[in-house]
Design an enzyme around this catalytic site. Structure first.
Site, PDB file in Angstrom:
ATOM      1  N   ARG A   1      38.726  -8.660  25.323  1.00  0.00           N
ATOM      2  CA  ARG A   1      39.881  -9.966  24.619  1.00  0.00           C
ATOM      3  C   ARG A   1      40.595  -8.913  24.177  1.00  0.00           C
ATOM      4  O   ARG A   1      41.389  -8.211  23.600  1.00  0.00           O
ATOM      5  CB  ARG A   1      39.006  -9.863  23.256  1.00  0.00           C
TER       6      ARG A   1
ATOM      7  N   HIS B   1      41.936 -12.733  33.822  1.00  0.00           N
ATOM      8  CA  HIS B   1      40.971 -13.229  32.495  1.00  0.00           C
ATOM      9  C   HIS B   1      39.929 -13.347  34.178  1.00  0.00           C
ATOM     10  O   HIS B   1      39.166 -14.743  33.463  1.00  0.00           O
ATOM     11  CB  HIS B   1      40.905 -13.812  31.560  1.00  0.00           C
TER      12      HIS B   1
ATOM     13  N   GLU C   1      47.088 -16.483  27.163  1.00  0.00           N
ATOM     14  CA  GLU C   1      47.085 -16.590  28.537  1.00  0.00           C
ATOM     15  C   GLU C   1      46.872 -17.674  28.062  1.00  0.00           C
ATOM     16  O   GLU C   1      46.567 -18.272  27.900  1.00  0.00           O
ATOM     17  CB  GLU C   1      46.340 -15.566  29.258  1.00  0.00           C
TER      18      GLU C   1
HETATM   19  O1  LIG Z   1      35.536 -13.531  29.013  1.00  0.00           O
HETATM   20  C1  LIG Z   1      35.004 -14.122  29.211  1.00  0.00           C
HETATM   21  C2  LIG Z   1      33.956 -14.342  28.040  1.00  0.00           C
HETATM   22  O2  LIG Z   1      33.710 -13.930  27.485  1.00  0.00           O
HETATM   23  O3  LIG Z   1      32.586 -14.495  29.080  1.00  0.00           O
END
Ligand SMILES: O=CC(=O)O
Length: 315
Positions: free
Chosen positions: A234, A281, A263
């Site tokens: 993250r 992402h 984002e």
């Molecule tokens: O970012 C993606 C997740 O948390 O699966």
């Protein structure tokens, strides 16, 4: 029996949407023009929220749904859901661990290799005619034999380390404690010392308030001008301002990032840099994994309303 009312925070693919629509009354928050008015209308009937990892839930949603029983996150990260507030109200939270681990690790390793060998720039060199016009592509630095530091040796970190040891990299890691399943890897608990040791720092840490900006200016300084950072966790795990400054001043070599603070509207300073690989992402973004994630969201919802045990509980 009437179908349970579910607040759907974000888009799901057709193969998830159809079975969800068949089993539940899905109220599509993301399609509402006036989101507050929408919440006031449907909120009192909502028993479940289905959301995505990066969208989570807002305080307004939780407040608008007094009869909420469960929040199901399509994603492993649940940092965008206030789990403590949910627990206090007796609201269950589920996520989708395990099914996405190997895809996320694959993307992390791909990003490390691609950035180190400048795969994107080299492809562009061929496409724009530079190869013929200017000759050989600039040399890049070797990957194998270097040192990697994995920040967070959980499920995803472990899979990244396993893959990278196949590339003949030396593996070190930081975590709360040494892991018995990592006997051949060096345990360096302090992130600054891990960064000082590593050529590549891979961030695979589950995000929480405690890990916010764990990759600080000090960690980036320790990584140094030959060091690269890869983030598949993250954005909040890295001090993004310090990272941008380090990349601009080349006090680190490069970064490969799948996640950003605001984002999908990332800081435009990233777009000016040629020492950063940018990804949208999508570390879990394969058909196979996303289908398994969607099934897990559905199965948790179905289990909850059938009074059966939840499959992947967070709280
Ligand atoms: O970012 C993606 C997740 O948390 O699966």
């Amino acid at each position: 029996m009437s179908k349970p009312n579910v607040l759907q925070v974000g888009f799901y693919p057709k193969w998830d949407q159809e079975p969800l629509d068949a089993a539940f009354n899905m109220h599509k928050y993301f399609e509402a023009d006036d989101k507050s008015a929408f919440l006031s209308t449907v909120g009192p009937d909502i028993k479940a929220i289905a959301t995505r990892g990066e969208l989570g839930t807002t305080q307004e949603m939780l407040d608008a749904c007094p009869n909420l029983e469960i929040v199901c996150v399509y994603g492993v990260g649940f940092d965008a859901v206030d789990v403590d507030a949910c627990s206090t109200r007796g609201i269950h939270v589920t996520n989708t661990p395990d099914v996405l681990t190997k895809d996320v690790a694959d993307l992390g390793v791909t990003m490390l290799l691609a950035q180190s060998r400048s795969i994107i720039g080299a492809s562009q060199w061929v496409r724009d005619g530079s190869w013929a016009a200017k000759g050989l592509y600039p040399l890049q630095s070797r990957v194998w034999g270097k040192k990697v530091g994995i920040l967070g040796l959980g499920r995803i970190g472990y899979e990244v380390a396993k893959r990278l040891s196949g590339f003949d990299l030396d593996i070190a890691y930081a975590d709360i404690e040494a892991k018995e399943y990592a006997p051949d890897w060096i345990f360096i608990p302090d992130p600054v010392s891990l960064a000082a040791h590593a050529d590549f720092l891979v961030v695979t840490l589950a995000a929480s308030e405690k890990t916010r900006h764990i990759v600080s200016k000090e960690v980036l300084d320790a990584l140094g001008p030959e060091g690269s950072i890869i983030n598949i966790s993250r954005a909040s795990n890295i001090d993004e301002e310090a990272l941008l400054t380090a990349l601009e001043n080349q006090t680190i070599r490069s970064a490969a990032l799948d996640v950003f603070e605001s984002e999908p509207n990332l800081n435009p300073r990233f777009l000016e840099l040629d020492n950063v690989l940018l990804q949208p992402h999508h570390a879990s973004g394969t058909f196979e994994t996303r289908k398994e994630m969607g099934k897990l969201v559905r199965d948790n919802l179905l289990a909850h309303f059938a009074g059966a045990p939840l499959l992947t509980k967070v709280n």
